[in-house]
Design an enzyme around this catalytic site. Structure first.
Site, PDB file in Angstrom:
ATOM      1  N   HIS A  40       1.084  -0.773  -0.064  1.00 50.91           N
ATOM      2  CA  HIS A  40       0.178  -0.248   0.191  1.00 50.91           C
ATOM      3  C   HIS A  40       0.631   1.030   0.075  1.00 50.91           C
ATOM      4  O   HIS A  40       0.173   2.895  -0.092  1.00 50.91           O
ATOM      5  CB  HIS A  40      -0.733  -0.479   1.096  1.00 50.91           C
ATOM      6  CG  HIS A  40      -1.749  -0.949   1.114  1.00 50.91           C
ATOM      7  ND1 HIS A  40      -3.244  -1.122   0.554  1.00 50.91           N
ATOM      8  CD2 HIS A  40      -1.859  -2.270   1.710  1.00 50.91           C
ATOM      9  CE1 HIS A  40      -3.569  -2.379   0.095  1.00 50.91           C
ATOM     10  NE2 HIS A  40      -3.084  -3.209   1.756  1.00 50.91           N
ATOM     11  N   ARG A  48      -0.191   8.088 -12.325  1.00 47.63           N
ATOM     12  CA  ARG A  48      -1.567   7.925 -11.608  1.00 47.63           C
ATOM     13  C   ARG A  48      -2.641   6.991 -12.175  1.00 47.63           C
ATOM     14  O   ARG A  48      -3.431   7.299 -11.885  1.00 47.63           O
ATOM     15  CB  ARG A  48      -1.588   8.483 -10.716  1.00 47.63           C
ATOM     16  CG  ARG A  48      -0.670   9.023  -9.691  1.00 47.63           C
ATOM     17  CD  ARG A  48      -1.582   9.614  -9.135  1.00 47.63           C
ATOM     18  NE  ARG A  48      -2.581   9.428  -7.495  1.00 47.63           N
ATOM     19  CZ  ARG A  48      -2.861  10.541  -7.219  1.00 47.63           C
ATOM     20  NH1 ARG A  48      -2.757  11.980  -8.120  1.00 47.63           N
ATOM     21  NH2 ARG A  48      -3.956   9.816  -6.370  1.00 47.63           N
ATOM     22  N   LYS A  67      -4.976  -9.398  -8.234  1.00 47.59           N
ATOM     23  CA  LYS A  67      -5.732  -9.045  -7.474  1.00 47.59           C
ATOM     24  C   LYS A  67      -6.563  -8.298  -7.754  1.00 47.59           C
ATOM     25  O   LYS A  67      -6.642  -7.421  -8.595  1.00 47.59           O
ATOM     26  CB  LYS A  67      -4.786  -8.140  -6.132  1.00 47.59           C
ATOM     27  CG  LYS A  67      -5.790  -7.673  -5.045  1.00 47.59           C
ATOM     28  CD  LYS A  67      -3.929  -7.068  -3.544  1.00 47.59           C
ATOM     29  CE  LYS A  67      -5.273  -6.913  -2.660  1.00 47.59           C
ATOM     30  NZ  LYS A  67      -4.085  -6.378  -1.428  1.00 47.59           N
ATOM     31  N   CYS A 109      -6.189   0.627  -7.734  1.00 46.57           N
ATOM     32  CA  CYS A 109      -6.203  -0.480  -8.981  1.00 46.57           C
ATOM     33  C   CYS A 109      -7.187  -1.159  -8.591  1.00 46.57           C
ATOM     34  O   CYS A 109      -7.097  -1.910  -8.215  1.00 46.57           O
ATOM     35  CB  CYS A 109      -4.379  -0.600  -9.104  1.00 46.57           C
ATOM     36  SG  CYS A 109      -2.808   0.098  -8.752  1.00 46.57           S
ATOM     37  N   HIS A 142      -2.327  -2.445   8.077  1.00 44.84           N
ATOM     38  CA  HIS A 142      -3.505  -2.933   6.907  1.00 44.84           C
ATOM     39  C   HIS A 142      -4.039  -1.623   6.812  1.00 44.84           C
ATOM     40  O   HIS A 142      -4.085  -1.563   7.832  1.00 44.84           O
ATOM     41  CB  HIS A 142      -4.504  -3.468   8.068  1.00 44.84           C
ATOM     42  CG  HIS A 142      -5.660  -4.371   7.575  1.00 44.84           C
ATOM     43  ND1 HIS A 142      -5.697  -5.315   6.533  1.00 44.84           N
ATOM     44  CD2 HIS A 142      -7.013  -4.158   7.716  1.00 44.84           C
ATOM     45  CE1 HIS A 142      -6.801  -5.156   5.865  1.00 44.84           C
ATOM     46  NE2 HIS A 142      -7.580  -4.966   7.062  1.00 44.84           N
TER      47      HIS A 142
END
Length: 150
Positions: A40, A48, A67, A109, A142
């Site tokens: 992350h 971007r 993912k 993404c 996280h």
């Protein structure tokens, strides 16, 4: 070789003692923090757009399988870590999570396409968003989600 080791004895002993004293839980926390950063954190992105997402997702090992969604935070690390404290973050839902007091520049993404196998195609969504993270012992471990900044 023996002379080298003999001269290194105290240093080698100190190193081994240091490894023995490192708490396994601290090592595990560092692994969780490292995993968070890999998935992350991207301080200075080069673009971007969709190509950015396809490249960074591949570089970070997030394409085996593809993912579905991943968000990269573009703030500097001290600012992200500070969300774990009261100066830059607030408790969020049951206290396990922290929400940033200020929005961060992020890129989300989204995988698009039929197959979960590479080559993975991604669409980029750049935005400014508040981050909601879990912290352990003052370290981000996280990314729960992000919230649109007004």
């Amino acid at each position: 070789m023996v002379m080298f080791l003999k001269g290194m004895g105290p240093l080698l002993l100190f190193f081994i003692l240091g490894l023995w004293l490192v708490s396994p839980s601290l090592t595990q926390e560092n692994d969780r923090e490292r995993h968070f950063l890999t998935q992350h954190f991207d301080f200075k992105p080069k673009g971007r757009n969709d190509k950015y997402c396809e490249k960074i997702m591949r570089q970070r090992g997030l394409t085996q399988p593809c993912k579905d969604v991943n968000t990269f935070i573009h703030g500097d690390y001290p600012s992200i870590k500070a969300v774990c404290g009261d100066k830059a973050g607030n408790p969020y839902r049951e206290g396990r999570f922290r929400i940033s007091k200020s929005p961060f520049q992020v890129t989300t993404c989204h995988h698009h396409g039929g197959s979960p196998r590479p080559p993975c195609k991604y669409r980029a969504t750049p935005a400014f968003r508040y981050i909601v993270i879990a912290c352990e012992h003052g370290l981000p471990v996280h990314l729960e989600h992000t919230i649109m900044a007004n």
